[in-house]
Design an enzyme around this catalytic site. Structure first.
Site, PDB file in Angstrom:
ATOM      1  N   GLU A  28      -1.268  -3.618  10.214  1.00  0.00           N
ATOM      2  CA  GLU A  28      -2.517  -3.378  10.892  1.00  0.00           C
ATOM      3  C   GLU A  28      -2.736  -3.640  12.166  1.00  0.00           C
ATOM      4  OE1 GLU A  28      -5.778  -1.961   7.792  1.00  0.00           O
ATOM      5  OE2 GLU A  28      -4.834  -1.235   9.901  1.00  0.00           O
ATOM      6  N   ASN A  49     -15.599  -2.057   2.375  1.00  0.00           N
ATOM      7  CA  ASN A  49     -15.184  -3.425   3.124  1.00  0.00           C
ATOM      8  C   ASN A  49     -16.371  -3.800   3.753  1.00  0.00           C
ATOM      9  OD1 ASN A  49     -12.697  -3.370   1.356  1.00  0.00           O
ATOM     10  ND2 ASN A  49     -11.544  -2.500   3.259  1.00  0.00           N
ATOM     11  N   MET A 105       0.838  -1.249   0.186  1.00  0.00           N
ATOM     12  CA  MET A 105      -0.096   0.073   0.171  1.00  0.00           C
ATOM     13  C   MET A 105       1.094   1.340   0.096  1.00  0.00           C
ATOM     14  SD  MET A 105      -2.945  -0.940  -0.339  1.00  0.00           S
ATOM     15  CE  MET A 105      -3.735   0.881  -0.293  1.00  0.00           C
ATOM     16  N   HIS A 145      -8.227   6.261   3.270  1.00  0.00           N
ATOM     17  CA  HIS A 145      -8.146   4.822   2.831  1.00  0.00           C
ATOM     18  C   HIS A 145      -8.153   4.554   1.432  1.00  0.00           C
ATOM     19  CE1 HIS A 145     -10.409   0.621   2.854  1.00  0.00           C
ATOM     20  NE2 HIS A 145      -9.246   0.540   3.001  1.00  0.00           N
ATOM     21  N   VAL A 203       1.559   1.453   7.651  1.00  0.00           N
ATOM     22  CA  VAL A 203       2.550   0.135   8.457  1.00  0.00           C
ATOM     23  C   VAL A 203       1.214  -1.111   8.656  1.00  0.00           C
ATOM     24  CG1 VAL A 203       3.837   1.550   9.363  1.00  0.00           C
ATOM     25  CG2 VAL A 203       2.067   1.253  10.615  1.00  0.00           C
ATOM     26  N   SER A 224      -7.756   0.021   7.137  1.00  0.00           N
ATOM     27  CA  SER A 224      -8.742  -0.233   6.612  1.00  0.00           C
ATOM     28  C   SER A 224      -9.814  -0.778   7.432  1.00  0.00           C
ATOM     29  CB  SER A 224      -8.431  -1.410   5.374  1.00  0.00           C
ATOM     30  OG  SER A 224      -7.758  -2.552   6.109  1.00  0.00           O
ATOM     31  N   LYS A 274       0.826   1.392  14.904  1.00  0.00           N
ATOM     32  CA  LYS A 274       0.434   2.521  14.035  1.00  0.00           C
ATOM     33  C   LYS A 274       0.255   3.877  15.053  1.00  0.00           C
ATOM     34  CE  LYS A 274      -2.871   0.732  10.615  1.00  0.00           C
ATOM     35  NZ  LYS A 274      -2.045   1.110   9.475  1.00  0.00           N
TER      36      LYS A 274
END
Ligand code: T1G
Length: 696
Positions: free
Chosen positions: A384, A482, A306, A432, A382, A411, A389
């Site tokens: 999840e 999602n 990502m 996102h 970075v 996400s 984070k």
């Protein structure tokens, strides 16, 4: 002396009448413009002083088409067709002077003029098919006459605009204004008058001969590019008709075809998406004149898949990027992958070597937060993990200037918990991106309770600058895309347990219009990735969802999808997906182990369970504030997850079916599958009780 009639100002410059249209924001051809243009032609014909006329527009663009807001409502005379006929019939030359975007009815006005001049960065198009419509006032009958069928075909059937250079090359325009458009257009009209004021009616031109085979080629490629859409196909038929039909008759049939499409479900859906995309740019609680913050340099923390994609988005718009990693090895890999991606674009002719060099010159790869001087926006991508984070976000806050925006690409982690780790939560929000970030158009911007209005405004304008479709969403697990997708995936899995096959479910959803079905998509992503994502969501799953572990079984059997040659399908030598009896055996054994009876599943049940579950989840998101408007949900699904634009998006589509019918089906599936999966959202209950839809 200037005379204003409706939205058109008339001024005589020597013996040239200048008609200046002024109808902000895009000089749409609403009634005031149409009436003003007819009055201008009247004035030109009745005036002894005026020997020619220039039509020019105020503001940022030439007329960008018919007024979309008037569609479906009774239209006051003069109609656009009447304006066009007046321009065409005028016995004095008229010059269209264009800047910005001359689109649809606006370009049709220009095509009815004798001469066309434009500034060098003007763009020209007939985007009607993107609204499920057809050019209805001359775009189809005149364009092929002026530039030939071959050049006209993509303009009309795909709706893609072209630039001034190309437009002049193909004869769509005559001149490019070297300086001030108004001055150059008047001088050009003077030159035409001096040259005898010759009229050039496009309607008098014949349609040049062409190879008819290009029509069928176009039909084939359009059925791929615009799967399920009627307007592009009808456009080809009309172009064929125009080639063999006298002008007047052809123009009447063109208008009739356009008129018929205005009321069509596909055009209503496409116009809904057009309006919803513009509405999505207006953020609750953010006044329209809120000044976005400057973003002159950016940073990305986390050089993984990502992070690399996001960095490329920034490089592609010319922004200096600092990409931070926690090991030289990951930075080296990022450098290699980014160069490989750009190398591929050079091979495909999308970029030149020097453009790539310019982009890479803007990229700094480092382990050192000290290199973040001058960074106005930093985004972390970075792993999840909440603590990891939080640490990264705090490091960024300590390092960056106090007006810098700090964003997370999570996400599904809770945005408020992340915000609570910061001293200046007003500078924090979620951005996102979707994988691959440098390709996917959708950007879910996530507002936290304390995010400042100018930060929200910045995320929207910045998202557009990146060429993304930014949609602001609120706090909810998995956000909008999602979260709704997980409901479709859940039902797809449950349907396998109940007796459906992967190929049946995928066929139903691709016939509906999705580019790919959930099981072919899973095979593309890889069963190991799918199984890991499933583990990460296990905490929020019901007992049945946990026990519906088909993904895990396939992964355990080494069926990782395309990359291992088999997954839900087996892939033949050409890489084509084939149904696999081995999967049938795995499913049969799973049903027996779980004591689940197998039954015949209809296509209708598959469609309803997969899509009504999404619609219901969309309604729950609106109930909870996870989404601000039903239109935002439609923009997310049509721009990011392959919901067919000509079906408007899940919420618009639901309204076409009728919420009462959907609620009845949800109640049925509560009995068949379970209350915890299909209990109608309050919003649906309320709207049904009030006899309203989501958009009423
Ligand atoms: N009618 C009415 N409003 C329009 C409009 C239109 N044609 N185009 C834009 N707007 C509004 C839009 O809703 C927004 O409003 C504001 O203008 C700025 O737009 C007979 C049948 C011109 C390239 O399809 O492609 O002609 O949200 O945010 O990014 O053959 O708008 O601010 O209140 O998009 O700079 C054919 C559609 C019509 C062009 C500018 N024409 N427009 O883009 O600004 S059908 C089109 C665009 C037709 C004839 C047929 C873009 C743009 P608000 P924006 P932008």
């Amino acid at each position: 002396m200037t005379d204003v009639i409706d939205a058109v100002a008339l001024e005589l410059k020597g013996d040239i009448l200048v008609a200046r249209v002024d109808n902000p924001p895009v000089n749409a051809l609403s009634h005031a413009v149409r009436a003003g243009l007819v009055a201008a032609v009247d004035r030109l014909e009745q005036s002894d002083d005026a020997r020619a006329m220039v039509i020019i527009c105020a503001g940022r663009t030439f007329m960008a088409g018919a007024d979309i807001r008037e569609f479906g409502k009774p239209m006051k005379d003069p109609q656009l067709g009447q304006v066009i006929d007046r321009l065409d019939a005028c016995d004095k030359p008229i010059v269209a002077a264009m800047h910005g975007t001359a689109l649809g009815g606006g370009l049709e006005v220009a095509l009815a003029c004798s001469y066309r001049i434009a500034v060098a960065d003007a763009r020209f198009g007939l985007p009607e098919v993107t609204l499920g419509l057809l050019p209805g006032s001359g775009g189809i009958v005149r364009t092929p006459r002026l530039i030939g069928v071959e050049a006209a075909l993509p303009l009309i059937t795909e709706g893609r605009p072209i630039g001034a250079d190309h437009a002049r090359k193909i004869g769509l325009i005559d001149e490019i204004a070297p300086g001030d458009l108004r001055g150059d257009a008047v001088a050009y009209a003077d030159h035409i008058v001096a040259g005898g004021a010759k009229l050039r009616r496009t309607s008098d031109l014949p349609v040049p001969d062409y190879d008819r085979a290009i029509l069928d080629q176009a039909r084939k490629s359009l059925s791929r590019k615009f799967k399920g859409q009627d307007a592009p196909q009808q456009a080809v038929d009309l172009i064929e008709m125009v080639s063999d039909t006298p002008f007047r008759d052809a123009a009447d049939r063109e208008f009739a075809a356009c008129k018929a499409l205005v009321a069509s479900p596909q055009s209503k859906a496409l116009r809904h998406v057009f309006a919803a995309e513009r509405a999505a740019l207006k953020i609750d609680g953010v006044p329209r004149d809120t000044q976005p913050r400057d973003v002159r340099k950016v940073a990305v923390v986390g050089p993984g898949t990502m992070g690399r994609g996001i960095a490329i988005c920034f490089l592609d718009v010319g922004l200096p990027v600092v990409l931070i990693g926690n090991s030289q090895e990951t930075l080296d890999k990022a450098d290699t992958v980014i160069r490989k991606i750009y190398g591929g674009q050079v091979k495909r002719g999308r970029l030149t070597e020097s453009q790539v060099d310019d982009r890479l010159a803007l990229l700094t790869l480092t382990l050192d937060y000290g290199r973040l001087d001058g960074v106005d926006l930093a985004i972390e991508a970075v792993t999840e993990d909440m603590d990891v984070k939080k640490t990264v976000l705090s490091n960024l806050e300590e390092t960056l200037h106090d007006r810098a925006i700090i964003a997370t690409n999570t996400s599904f982690l809770d945005i408020e918990t992340l915000a609570s780790s910061l001293a200046r939560p007003e500078n924090f929000a979620g951005m996102h991106f979707f994988n691959p970030a440098n390709v996917m158009k959708l950007l879910e911007n996530v507002r936290a309770t304390k995010t400042a209005p100018d930060v929200l405004a910045t995320m929207t304008t910045f998202g557009r600058k990146l060429g993304k479709t930014p949609v602001m969403v609120g706090r909810s697990e998995g956000f909008v895309a999602n979260r709704m997708l997980s409901k479709r995936s859940r039902e797809a899995q449950f349907l396998l347990e109940d007796g459906a096959t992967p190929q049946q479910v995928d066929r139903v959803l691709t016939e509906f219009g999705f580019p790919i079905g959930p099981f072919a998509l899973a095979d593309l992503a890889g069963m190991d990735i799918m199984a890991a994502a499933r583990q990460a969501r296990m905490h929020g799953m019901t007992q049945r969802e946990r026990e519906c572990d088909i993904v895990d079984q396939l992964a355990a059997a080494g069926r990782l999808g395309r990359k291992s040659g088999s997954g839900y399908y087996r892939y033949d030598d050409e890489g084509k997906a084939q149904p696999d009896p081995a999967v049938e055996e795995i499913l049969a054994a799973h049903r027996a182990r779980r004591g689940l009876p197998q039954r015949d599943i209809t296509d209708q049940e598959i469609l309803e369970r997969c899509l009504y579950a999404m619609v219901n989840e969309g309604a729950l998101l609106l109930d909870e504030g996870g989404a601000a408007r039903p239109g935002d949900i439609d923009v997310i699904w049509t721009s990011g997850f392959g919901w067919p634009r000509h079906l408007g998006g899940p919420m618009f589509w639901a309204d076409q079916i009728g919420l009462a019918k959907i609620k009845d089906a949800l109640d049925t599936y509560c009995d068949l599958v379970g209350d915890q999966y299909f209990t109608p959202a309050n919003l649906i209950e309320t709207r049904v009780a009030e006899g309203r839809g989501f958009f009423d």
